[in-house]
Design a protein around this motif. Structure first.
Motif, PDB file in Angstrom:
ATOM      1  N   THR A  29       2.956  13.762   2.274  1.00 49.34           N
ATOM      2  CA  THR A  29       3.216  12.223   2.031  1.00 49.34           C
ATOM      3  C   THR A  29       4.084  12.033   1.190  1.00 49.34           C
ATOM      4  O   THR A  29       5.226  11.283   1.018  1.00 49.34           O
ATOM      5  CB  THR A  29       2.145  11.551   2.495  1.00 49.34           C
ATOM      6  OG1 THR A  29       1.235  11.709   3.315  1.00 49.34           O
ATOM      7  CG2 THR A  29       2.560   9.951   2.386  1.00 49.34           C
ATOM      8  N   GLN A  65       2.186   4.263   3.166  1.00 51.19           N
ATOM      9  CA  GLN A  65       0.215   3.848   3.760  1.00 51.19           C
ATOM     10  C   GLN A  65       0.976   4.620   4.811  1.00 51.19           C
ATOM     11  O   GLN A  65       0.214   5.287   5.866  1.00 51.19           O
ATOM     12  CB  GLN A  65       0.561   2.270   3.985  1.00 51.19           C
ATOM     13  CG  GLN A  65       0.091   2.037   2.378  1.00 51.19           C
ATOM     14  CD  GLN A  65      -0.269   2.387   1.754  1.00 51.19           C
ATOM     15  OE1 GLN A  65      -1.331   2.963   2.000  1.00 51.19           O
ATOM     16  NE2 GLN A  65       0.223   2.386   0.403  1.00 51.19           N
ATOM     17  N   LEU A  69      -0.684   7.793   6.787  1.00 57.38           N
ATOM     18  CA  LEU A  69      -1.567   8.058   8.382  1.00 57.38           C
ATOM     19  C   LEU A  69      -1.214   8.887   9.451  1.00 57.38           C
ATOM     20  O   LEU A  69      -1.423   9.761  10.034  1.00 57.38           O
ATOM     21  CB  LEU A  69      -1.350   6.609   8.979  1.00 57.38           C
ATOM     22  CG  LEU A  69      -2.259   5.841   8.356  1.00 57.38           C
ATOM     23  CD1 LEU A  69      -2.129   3.826   9.363  1.00 57.38           C
ATOM     24  CD2 LEU A  69      -3.630   5.919   8.335  1.00 57.38           C
ATOM     25  N   PHE A  81      -7.616   9.638   6.509  1.00 60.88           N
ATOM     26  CA  PHE A  81      -7.169   8.874   6.000  1.00 60.88           C
ATOM     27  C   PHE A  81      -7.159   6.988   6.962  1.00 60.88           C
ATOM     28  O   PHE A  81      -6.699   6.502   5.889  1.00 60.88           O
ATOM     29  CB  PHE A  81      -5.617   8.854   5.618  1.00 60.88           C
ATOM     30  CG  PHE A  81      -5.614  10.612   5.294  1.00 60.88           C
ATOM     31  CD1 PHE A  81      -5.443  10.211   4.190  1.00 60.88           C
ATOM     32  CD2 PHE A  81      -6.397  11.297   6.099  1.00 60.88           C
ATOM     33  CE1 PHE A  81      -5.089  11.535   3.530  1.00 60.88           C
ATOM     34  CE2 PHE A  81      -5.737  12.539   4.971  1.00 60.88           C
ATOM     35  CZ  PHE A  81      -5.464  12.287   3.711  1.00 60.88           C
ATOM     36  N   TRP A  82      -7.331   7.159   7.827  1.00 63.61           N
ATOM     37  CA  TRP A  82      -7.689   5.605   8.564  1.00 63.61           C
ATOM     38  C   TRP A  82      -9.156   4.415   7.594  1.00 63.61           C
ATOM     39  O   TRP A  82      -9.076   3.733   7.197  1.00 63.61           O
ATOM     40  CB  TRP A  82      -8.183   5.613   9.802  1.00 63.61           C
ATOM     41  CG  TRP A  82      -8.164   4.373  10.671  1.00 63.61           C
ATOM     42  CD1 TRP A  82      -9.228   3.352  10.996  1.00 63.61           C
ATOM     43  CD2 TRP A  82      -7.073   3.102  10.708  1.00 63.61           C
ATOM     44  NE1 TRP A  82      -8.796   2.475  11.554  1.00 63.61           N
ATOM     45  CE2 TRP A  82      -7.731   1.873  11.353  1.00 63.61           C
ATOM     46  CE3 TRP A  82      -5.516   2.857  10.148  1.00 63.61           C
ATOM     47  CZ2 TRP A  82      -7.019   0.905  11.451  1.00 63.61           C
ATOM     48  CZ3 TRP A  82      -4.991   1.758  10.469  1.00 63.61           C
ATOM     49  CH2 TRP A  82      -5.490   0.846  11.254  1.00 63.61           C
ATOM     50  N   GLU A  85      -7.088   3.737   4.384  1.00 62.22           N
ATOM     51  CA  GLU A  85      -6.707   3.315   3.875  1.00 62.22           C
ATOM     52  C   GLU A  85      -7.159   1.574   4.283  1.00 62.22           C
ATOM     53  O   GLU A  85      -7.236   0.647   3.140  1.00 62.22           O
ATOM     54  CB  GLU A  85      -5.239   2.973   5.108  1.00 62.22           C
ATOM     55  CG  GLU A  85      -4.228   3.926   5.089  1.00 62.22           C
ATOM     56  CD  GLU A  85      -3.399   4.013   4.416  1.00 62.22           C
ATOM     57  OE1 GLU A  85      -3.095   2.503   3.926  1.00 62.22           O
ATOM     58  OE2 GLU A  85      -2.687   4.748   3.802  1.00 62.22           O
ATOM     59  N   GLN A  86      -8.211   1.500   5.389  1.00 62.45           N
ATOM     60  CA  GLN A  86      -8.664   0.296   5.554  1.00 62.45           C
ATOM     61  C   GLN A  86      -9.646  -0.650   4.186  1.00 62.45           C
ATOM     62  O   GLN A  86      -9.440  -1.456   3.611  1.00 62.45           O
ATOM     63  CB  GLN A  86     -10.454  -0.044   6.205  1.00 62.45           C
ATOM     64  CG  GLN A  86      -8.546   0.333   7.453  1.00 62.45           C
ATOM     65  CD  GLN A  86     -10.312   0.915   8.586  1.00 62.45           C
ATOM     66  OE1 GLN A  86     -11.444   1.506   8.686  1.00 62.45           O
ATOM     67  NE2 GLN A  86      -9.670   0.135   9.882  1.00 62.45           N
ATOM     68  N   MET A  88      -8.824   0.435   1.009  1.00 66.99           N
ATOM     69  CA  MET A  88      -7.757   0.263  -0.399  1.00 66.99           C
ATOM     70  C   MET A  88      -6.926  -0.819  -0.055  1.00 66.99           C
ATOM     71  O   MET A  88      -7.241  -1.870  -0.908  1.00 66.99           O
ATOM     72  CB  MET A  88      -6.849   0.997  -0.049  1.00 66.99           C
ATOM     73  CG  MET A  88      -5.803   1.105  -1.132  1.00 66.99           C
ATOM     74  SD  MET A  88      -3.710   1.314  -0.821  1.00 66.99           S
ATOM     75  CE  MET A  88      -3.334   0.699   0.580  1.00 66.99           C
ATOM     76  N   PHE A  89      -7.077  -1.916   1.421  1.00 70.95           N
ATOM     77  CA  PHE A  89      -6.784  -3.133   1.853  1.00 70.95           C
ATOM     78  C   PHE A  89      -7.677  -3.539   2.008  1.00 70.95           C
ATOM     79  O   PHE A  89      -6.775  -5.149   1.113  1.00 70.95           O
ATOM     80  CB  PHE A  89      -6.278  -2.803   2.909  1.00 70.95           C
ATOM     81  CG  PHE A  89      -4.599  -2.548   2.868  1.00 70.95           C
ATOM     82  CD1 PHE A  89      -3.730  -2.970   3.051  1.00 70.95           C
ATOM     83  CD2 PHE A  89      -4.254  -1.246   4.115  1.00 70.95           C
ATOM     84  CE1 PHE A  89      -2.804  -2.631   3.594  1.00 70.95           C
ATOM     85  CE2 PHE A  89      -3.783  -0.719   4.494  1.00 70.95           C
ATOM     86  CZ  PHE A  89      -2.113  -1.316   3.659  1.00 70.95           C
TER      87      PHE A  89
END
Length: 101
Positions: A29, A65, A69, A81-82, A85-86, A88-89
């Motif tokens: 990434t 981001q 994913l 990774f989902w 991400e959640q 982190m947000f």
């Protein structure tokens, strides 16, 4: 305790191979975003410092981001990774929703 064991415990994954795959996803990434950023900023001829910062925040950060994913899905780690991400947000939203009085 080895660094792989520490990451395995921190991330809650099952084995060392999964840690290595996750690290590979982060590396892929990063390289993809680095080359994409360079190519797009040259194509758009972005040169001023403020424009680079604005471009990085508005375009590159969300792009990172999404690419994270996609690579997570390609390498079979989408669920990790989902959740990443959640988390982190949620932290980002909590940071800006705190009362700063």
């Amino acid at each position: 305790m080895s660094w792989i064991e520490k990451l395995k415990n921190r991330w809650g994954v099952k084995n060392g191979w999964q840690v290595l795959v996750i690290l590979l996803v982060f590396a892929c990434t990063g390289f993809t975003v680095m080359y994409t950023k360079r190519w797009v900023s040259q194509w758009l001829r972005i040169e001023s410092t403020w424009a680079i910062w604005l471009f990085n925040i508005l375009v590159i950060l969300p792009l990172y981001q999404v690419i994270l994913l996609v690579y997570g899905w390609l390498f079979g780690q989408f669920a990790f990774f989902w959740a990443f991400e959640q988390k982190m947000f949620r932290r980002l939203i909590n940071l800006f929703s705190r009362n700063h009085s």
